[in-house]
Design a protein around this motif. Sequence first.
Motif, mmCIF file in Angstrom:
data_model
loop_
_atom_site.group_PDB
_atom_site.id
_atom_site.type_symbol
_atom_site.label_atom_id
_atom_site.label_comp_id
_atom_site.label_asym_id
_atom_site.label_seq_id
_atom_site.Cartn_x
_atom_site.Cartn_y
_atom_site.Cartn_z
ATOM 1 N N SER A 1 -13.685 -28.029 -65.297
ATOM 2 C CA SER A 1 -14.086 -29.269 -64.619
ATOM 3 C C SER A 1 -13.344 -30.454 -65.203
ATOM 4 N N ASP B 1 -19.664 -29.287 -51.687
ATOM 5 C CA ASP B 1 -20.550 -28.168 -51.980
ATOM 6 C C ASP B 1 -19.755 -26.878 -52.109
ATOM 7 N N ASP C 1 -26.414 -20.691 -56.992
ATOM 8 C CA ASP C 1 -26.958 -21.863 -56.307
ATOM 9 C C ASP C 1 -25.845 -22.647 -55.616
ATOM 10 N N ARG C 2 -26.112 -23.103 -54.394
ATOM 11 C CA ARG C 2 -25.184 -23.988 -53.688
ATOM 12 C C ARG C 2 -25.267 -25.339 -54.398
ATOM 13 N N HIS C 3 -24.107 -25.850 -54.810
ATOM 14 C CA HIS C 3 -24.121 -27.091 -55.586
ATOM 15 C C HIS C 3 -22.809 -27.845 -55.408
ATOM 16 N N HIS C 4 -22.765 -29.029 -55.995
ATOM 17 C CA HIS C 4 -21.547 -29.842 -56.035
ATOM 18 C C HIS C 4 -21.516 -30.557 -57.377
ATOM 19 N N HIS C 5 -20.441 -31.284 -57.621
ATOM 20 C CA HIS C 5 -20.273 -32.050 -58.859
ATOM 21 C C HIS C 5 -19.749 -33.439 -58.509
ATOM 22 N N HIS D 1 -24.486 -29.059 -62.382
ATOM 23 C CA HIS D 1 -24.686 -28.733 -60.966
ATOM 24 C C HIS D 1 -25.592 -29.780 -60.333
ATOM 25 N N GLU E 1 -13.441 -29.523 -59.672
ATOM 26 C CA GLU E 1 -13.612 -28.308 -60.463
ATOM 27 C C GLU E 1 -12.666 -27.226 -59.952
ATOM 28 N N ASP F 1 -20.382 -22.400 -53.231
ATOM 29 C CA ASP F 1 -21.388 -21.364 -53.397
ATOM 30 C C ASP F 1 -20.702 -19.999 -53.391
ATOM 31 N N LYS G 1 -31.897 -20.728 -56.895
ATOM 32 C CA LYS G 1 -30.870 -19.681 -56.897
ATOM 33 C C LYS G 1 -31.210 -18.641 -55.843
ATOM 34 N N HIS H 1 -27.495 -30.927 -56.595
ATOM 35 C CA HIS H 1 -27.993 -30.274 -55.383
ATOM 36 C C HIS H 1 -28.468 -31.313 -54.376
#
Length: 130
Positions: free
Chosen positions: A97, A81, A40-44, A108, A48, A83, A118, A110
């Motif tokens: 992280s 982002d 899945d394309r994600h960020h925090h 995660h 990280e 991925d 996903k 989004h």
Amino acid sequence: MTLIRAGARHKLTPDNRPAGCPASAAGMFVIRDDGTATFDRHHHDIGEFWFIAAGSGTVGIGETTHQVTAGDILYTAPGQDHDILTVTEEMRVFYLSADLPPGARPGHLHRTPQDAAKHPVPASRAGHHD
């Protein structure tokens, strides 16, 4: 010294984090090269690191793509982002992280429902190029 076990489905979480440990999460994931992998394309809300321990593929960070191979280390800044786009050879990736500051959300995050879903990570037999 603090030991963090990150293999065989062990991972560091807020629930098992040792006192004083400056990481909020750590572990390992595998992206198979048999066409069954998803990501899945994600960020925090935190930075990280990814350490590519084995394999190769293509990773997207922001709007930039990178060909990665064993030994590479990637860093994504908070809010950036990232991925996995393709896998050339089964990838084993360790992640680490940063500590969660007050108000930061774990896990995660989004931007869209499409990012949260996903997607397949296609296996690519193309050679690795720097």
